[in-house]
Write a protein that holds these residues in place. Structure first.
Motif, PDB file in Angstrom:
ATOM      1  N   SER A   1      10.972  -5.909  -4.717  1.00 46.26           N
ATOM      2  CA  SER A   1       9.574  -5.830  -4.315  1.00 46.26           C
ATOM      3  C   SER A   1       9.340  -4.460  -3.698  1.00 46.26           C
ATOM      4  CB  SER A   1       9.261  -6.951  -3.311  1.00 46.26           C
ATOM      5  OG  SER A   1       7.882  -7.007  -3.058  1.00 46.26           O
TER       6      SER A   1
ATOM      7  N   GLN B   1       7.789  -2.435  -0.718  1.00 49.22           N
ATOM      8  CA  GLN B   1       7.238  -2.542   0.635  1.00 49.22           C
ATOM      9  C   GLN B   1       6.204  -1.445   0.828  1.00 49.22           C
ATOM     10  OE1 GLN B   1       9.946  -3.240   3.895  1.00 49.22           O
ATOM     11  NE2 GLN B   1       8.636  -2.096   5.291  1.00 49.22           N
TER      12      GLN B   1
ATOM     13  N   ALA C   1      -3.020 -10.985   4.672  1.00 47.14           N
ATOM     14  CA  ALA C   1      -2.932 -11.721   3.399  1.00 47.14           C
ATOM     15  C   ALA C   1      -2.360 -13.092   3.676  1.00 47.14           C
ATOM     16  CB  ALA C   1      -2.066 -10.968   2.395  1.00 47.14           C
TER      17      ALA C   1
ATOM     18  N   ASN D   1       3.003 -13.334  -5.278  1.00 46.27           N
ATOM     19  CA  ASN D   1       3.461 -11.984  -5.592  1.00 46.27           C
ATOM     20  C   ASN D   1       3.483 -11.095  -4.354  1.00 46.27           C
ATOM     21  OD1 ASN D   1       0.749 -11.746  -5.205  1.00 46.27           O
ATOM     22  ND2 ASN D   1       0.372 -10.477  -6.978  1.00 46.27           N
ATOM     23  N   THR D   2       3.503 -11.696  -3.167  1.00 46.59           N
ATOM     24  CA  THR D   2       3.523 -10.971  -1.913  1.00 46.59           C
ATOM     25  C   THR D   2       4.641 -11.521  -1.044  1.00 46.59           C
ATOM     26  OG1 THR D   2       1.130 -10.779  -2.052  1.00 46.59           O
ATOM     27  CG2 THR D   2       2.108 -10.265   0.043  1.00 46.59           C
TER      28      THR D   2
ATOM     29  N   TYR E   1       5.533  -6.002   4.823  1.00 47.13           N
ATOM     30  CA  TYR E   1       4.633  -6.527   3.797  1.00 47.13           C
ATOM     31  C   TYR E   1       4.958  -5.835   2.486  1.00 47.13           C
ATOM     32  CZ  TYR E   1       2.067  -8.470   7.688  1.00 47.13           C
ATOM     33  OH  TYR E   1       1.719  -9.181   8.792  1.00 47.13           O
ATOM     34  N   SER E   2       5.337  -6.642   1.479  1.00 43.78           N
ATOM     35  CA  SER E   2       5.734  -6.096   0.177  1.00 43.78           C
ATOM     36  C   SER E   2       4.879  -6.702  -0.918  1.00 43.78           C
ATOM     37  CB  SER E   2       7.203  -6.411  -0.108  1.00 43.78           C
ATOM     38  OG  SER E   2       8.024  -5.789   0.850  1.00 43.78           O
ATOM     39  N   LEU E   3       4.665  -5.929  -1.981  1.00 40.21           N
ATOM     40  CA  LEU E   3       3.865  -6.374  -3.120  1.00 40.21           C
ATOM     41  C   LEU E   3       4.746  -6.465  -4.359  1.00 40.21           C
ATOM     42  CD1 LEU E   3       0.700  -4.130  -2.663  1.00 40.21           C
ATOM     43  CD2 LEU E   3       0.982  -6.515  -2.008  1.00 40.21           C
ATOM     44  N   GLY E   4       4.471  -7.459  -5.187  1.00 37.64           N
ATOM     45  CA  GLY E   4       5.157  -7.608  -6.462  1.00 37.64           C
ATOM     46  C   GLY E   4       6.508  -8.277  -6.308  1.00 37.64           C
TER      47      GLY E   4
END
Length: 199
Positions: free
Chosen positions: A124, A126, A138, A144-145, A156-159
């Motif tokens: 992921s 960050q 969020a 996906n987070t 906080y990470s995305l994907g």
């Protein structure tokens, strides 16, 4: 060489114990939701079977009634209107069942994705970390987070990617959008394993 004071070590142990308790609660919630999904699926199948039997029974009765009352044309028309109304009601019920089935499928996919994230190594990107847990950023319901506590920060990470290459491509897109400090990290069982080389 840096050292950890006893109070800090005790605080760290408390944080680890709290995280373990939270993980156990989340696992219990997932087990409970899975049981609910199975129960709802069985109910849906039973309801679908009953609806099908009802439809067949209604058609059989309508055919039988139409054959017996052929001498009175007006009575036939009334029976036909009643059977058409019944068919419309059954069609609406079937449509409602299909919609509920789609909703249940989405919920099932969500829990399967959560289970995958807990078992496999994922990658992921960050994008930010804070000292305080800012839950307004969020929702944890987003699959996906990732929200991970890395002492003393909340990351906080995305994907969620299966391969490092996919995560690196996504990181580059985020950097191009203005997230200059974004980096790729690997996670397993909801914990960060390491920070990956960006190239």
């Amino acid at each position: 060489m840096p050292f950890i004071e006893e109070n800090d070590l005790l605080d760290l142990h408390k944080d680890v114990e709290k995280a373990q308790i939270i993980n156990e609660r989340l696992l219990d919630q997932i087990k409970y939701k899975n049981k609910d999904l199975k129960r709802i699926k069985i109910q849906r199948n039973v309801l679908l079977g009953v609806t099908t039997l009802f439809l067949i029974g209604t058609l059989a009765i309508t055919s039988f009634t139409a054959g017996l009352s052929s001498s009175n044309r007006l009575e036939n028309q009334n029976n036909l209107l009643v059977s058409i109304d019944s068919l419309d009601a059954i069609k609406k019920r079937i449509d409602n069942l299909k919609q509920r089935n789609e909703e249940l499928s989405l919920v099932n996919e969500f829990y399967l994705a959560k289970k995958f994230l807990e078992k496999e190594t994922i990658y992921s990107v960050q994008v930010k970390s804070f000292v305080d847990n800012n839950v307004t950023l969020a929702s944890e319901a987003l699959t996906n987070t990732l929200f991970v506590k890395t002492n003393p920060f909340y990351a906080y990470s995305l994907g969620n990617f299966e391969t490092l290459e996919e995560a690196r491509k996504f990181r580059q897109q985020l950097v191009d959008m203005g997230f200059k400090d974004a980096f790729v990290a690997s996670y397993q069982d909801g914990k960060r394993v390491k920070i990956e080389d960006p190239y």
